[in-house]
Design a protein around this motif. Structure first.
Motif, PDB file in Angstrom:
ATOM      1  N   ALA A   1       0.854  -1.203   0.000  1.00 28.53           N
ATOM      2  CA  ALA A   1       0.000   0.000   0.000  1.00 28.53           C
ATOM      3  C   ALA A   1       0.887   1.250   0.000  1.00 28.53           C
ATOM      4  N   LYS A   2       0.409   2.303  -0.667  1.00 27.66           N
ATOM      5  CA  LYS A   2       1.172   3.541  -0.780  1.00 27.66           C
ATOM      6  C   LYS A   2       0.488   4.644   0.046  1.00 27.66           C
ATOM      7  N   PHE A   3       1.025   4.947   1.197  1.00 27.37           N
ATOM      8  CA  PHE A   3       0.514   6.034   2.026  1.00 27.37           C
ATOM      9  C   PHE A   3       1.605   6.451   2.999  1.00 27.37           C
ATOM     10  N   SER A   4       1.416   7.594   3.599  1.00 25.51           N
ATOM     11  CA  SER A   4       2.368   8.084   4.600  1.00 25.51           C
ATOM     12  C   SER A   4       1.597   8.681   5.759  1.00 25.51           C
ATOM     13  N   GLY A   5       2.251   8.826   6.891  1.00 29.71           N
ATOM     14  CA  GLY A   5       1.576   9.424   8.041  1.00 29.71           C
ATOM     15  C   GLY A   5       2.276   9.101   9.334  1.00 29.71           C
ATOM     16  N   THR A   6       1.802   9.720  10.395  1.00 32.70           N
ATOM     17  CA  THR A   6       2.380   9.560  11.728  1.00 32.70           C
ATOM     18  C   THR A   6       1.270   9.619  12.770  1.00 32.70           C
ATOM     19  N   GLU A   7       1.390   8.794  13.797  1.00 32.96           N
ATOM     20  CA  GLU A   7       0.497   8.871  14.954  1.00 32.96           C
ATOM     21  C   GLU A   7       1.349   8.868  16.216  1.00 32.96           C
ATOM     22  N   VAL A   8       1.072   9.833  17.090  1.00 34.35           N
ATOM     23  CA  VAL A   8       1.757   9.916  18.375  1.00 34.35           C
ATOM     24  C   VAL A   8       0.709   9.827  19.474  1.00 34.35           C
ATOM     25  N   CYS A   9       0.921   8.948  20.435  1.00 33.28           N
ATOM     26  CA  CYS A   9      -0.052   8.748  21.521  1.00 33.28           C
ATOM     27  C   CYS A   9       0.639   8.849  22.883  1.00 33.28           C
ATOM     28  N   LEU A  10      -0.113   9.349  23.854  1.00 33.64           N
ATOM     29  CA  LEU A  10       0.324   9.339  25.246  1.00 33.64           C
ATOM     30  C   LEU A  10      -0.894   9.212  26.139  1.00 33.64           C
ATOM     31  N   SER A  11      -0.717   8.688  27.312  1.00 32.67           N
ATOM     32  CA  SER A  11      -1.802   8.533  28.281  1.00 32.67           C
ATOM     33  C   SER A  11      -1.425   9.255  29.563  1.00 32.67           C
ATOM     34  N   ILE A  12      -2.338  10.097  30.052  1.00 32.36           N
ATOM     35  CA  ILE A  12      -2.073  10.885  31.253  1.00 32.36           C
ATOM     36  C   ILE A  12      -3.249  10.785  32.205  1.00 32.36           C
ATOM     37  N   SER A  13      -2.987  11.060  33.457  1.00 29.95           N
ATOM     38  CA  SER A  13      -4.028  11.105  34.475  1.00 29.95           C
ATOM     39  C   SER A  13      -4.467  12.554  34.647  1.00 29.95           C
TER      40      SER A  13
END
Length: 353
Positions: free
Chosen positions: A115-127
Motif C-alpha cells: 500500500a502507498k501512504f504516509s503518516g504519523t500517529e503519536v499517543c500518550l496517556s495521562i491522568s
C-alpha cells in the motif's frame, strides 16, 4: 507532570503534525483525539503528511522535573511511515530518560502490503481531565484557522466515558464564509482568515450571531510583505503582516471597557508566542504618526534579531496600505488637529505576523 507542561507538549506535537502535512504534496488530514476513561486520558495526534524524522522526537525537550509518574509515565508511542516505506515503524520514546540516544526503543513494525501512504500517529496517556487539556488545544486550532492552509483538513474528537458508555463529540474545524481559490497566496489567506476571526469575536461580544456577514463593512484590513531574499543575515526569510481595524459602536465599547489590541504571531505556519524580534520591531515603529499608541511590557533587553528589520518593514507596509486605502483613518495627532471635523473611532486593532 504539571498540566501546563502537558499542554505545551500536546501543542508541540500538533504543530509538528501540521508541518508534516505542509511538507506533503497532497491533501492531508490532521486528527486530534482525546479519549477519556477516568482517571486516564489517551491523547492521539495523527496526520497523513510526510513520515516523521526520528530526530525530531529524540531531540524533544521536556522539563524532567515536571514529570511525575502519578500523572504520566513519560512515554510516547510513535507510529510512522513514508510513502516509499514498505512498513509502518513503531517506537516508544521515554522522555524521562536522561540520555537521548537511549530514550528511543524500536518495536516490531507492521507490513504495508504494497500500500502507498504516509503518516504519523503519536499517543500518550495521562491522568487528567479532558477539560484541562481541551481549552488550549481549541485555542490553538482557532488560531490555525486564520492561516487557512488549503491542503490540511483538521479534526478534533472528544470521546467521554461515563456510566452510560462512550459518548462521542466531534468538533470539525469549520466552514469558510468566504472560500478562496486553492492557488490563493498566503497573505490573501491571512487577510481572509483574520477578517473572519475579528468578525466572529466582535459578534460574540455584541450578542449577535456568529455569521461572517455581520457588520463586515466596518472592518478595515490591509497587508504588507517584506522579503530578505538578498540578505546575508536571514536569507530567504519572508515576513507577512496583516492588520485589521474593526470599528465598534459606542455602546459596545462601553461594555467591553474600551479599545482592544491583539497581536497574533505565527512562525513557520504555526501559532507561537510573540517573538522578541517582533516585540522590538513593534516598539520601534512610530505609532503616533498613525494616530495610535502601542504599549507592550516585557522584561530585559535583548540583542538585535536578524528578522527585526523585516518585521518592522512588513508592519509599516500594512499600516501605510491601510492609511492609503481609507482616507481619514490612522490620522496622526497633528493631522487630527488640522481636520475641520475630526471624528473619534472606537475600534479593535488586530495584527497578524
Amino acid at each position: 507532570m504539571d498540566i501546563s507542561s502537558v499542554q505545551k507538549l500536546c501543542i508541540h506535537l500538533i504543530s509538528s503534525a501540521v508541518q508534516r502535512c505542509r511538507l506533503s504534496e497532497g491533501l492531508c488530514r490532521l486528527s486530534v483525539v482525546l479519549k477519556s476513561s477516568p482517571p486516564i486520558i489517551r491523547v492521539s495526534i495523527s496526520d497523513t503528511g510526510t513520515g516523521s524524522c526520528l530526530e525530531e522526537f529524540q531531540d524533544l525537550k521536556c522539563n524532567r522535573e515536571g514529570i511525575g509518574t502519578e500523572k504520566w509515565d513519560g512515554l510516547l508511542s510513535i507510529k510512522t511511515t513514508s510513502i516509499s516505506d514498505n512498513k509502518i515503524y513503531h517506537y516508544h520514546l521515554n522522555l524521562r530518560g536522561s540520555v537521548s540516544a537511549r530514550r528511543l526503543t524500536r518495536l516490531p513494525s507492521i507490513p504495508k502490503n504494497d500500500a502507498k501512504f504516509s503518516g504519523t500517529e503519536v499517543c500518550l496517556s495521562i491522568s487528567e481531565t479532558i477539560d484541562a487539556l481541551l481549552k488550549d488545544i481549541k485555542h490553538y486550532f482557532q488560531k490555525m484557522l486564520i492561516l487557512k492552509i488549503p491542503s490540511v483538513a483538521a479534526e478534533l474528537v472528544i470521546e467521554r466515558g461515563d456510566a452510560s458508555g462512550l459518548r462521542c463529540e466531534n468538533v470539525f474545524l469549520p466552514n469558510e464564509c468566504s472560500p478562496l481559490n486553492f492557488s490563493s497566496s498566503n497573505v490573501e489567506r491571512l487577510k481572509s482568515g483574520l477578517e473572519e476571526y475579528v468578525l466572529k469575536h466582535r459578534n460574540s461580544l455584541n450578542n449577535k450571531c456568529d455569521s461572517c456577514f455581520c457588520s463586515r463593512e466596518k472592518l478595515k484590513i490591509s497587508s504588507g510583505v517584506a522579503s530578505s531574499m538578498e540578505s546575508h543575515r536571514s536569507p530567504g526569510l519572508i515576513v507577512e503582516a496583516v492588520i485589521a481595524i474593526s470599528e465598534l459602536s459606542e455602546s459596545l465599547c462601553f461594555r467591553s471597557s474600551g479599545n482592544k489590541t491583539e497581536v497574533l504571531h505565527f512562525k513557520d505556519f504555526s501559532p507561537s508566542s510573540v517573538s522578541i524580534a517582533s516585540l522590538n520591531a513593534l516598539t520601534s515603529i512610530d505609532w503616533r504618526s498613525y494616530g495610535l499608541t502601542l504599549v507592550i511590557t516585557y522584561p530585559g533587553k535583548y540583542k538585535y534579531q536578524p528578522d527585526r528589520h523585516l518585521i518592522k518593514k512588513g508592519v509599516k507596509l500594512a499600516l501605510d496600505d491601510l492609511k492609503e486605502k481609507h482616507t481619514g483613518l490612522l490620522l496622526s495627532a497633528h493631522a487630527v488637529k488640522l481636520c475641520p471635523r475630526p471624528c473619534k473611532l472606537n475600534c479593535w486593532h488586530h495584527l497578524v505576523i
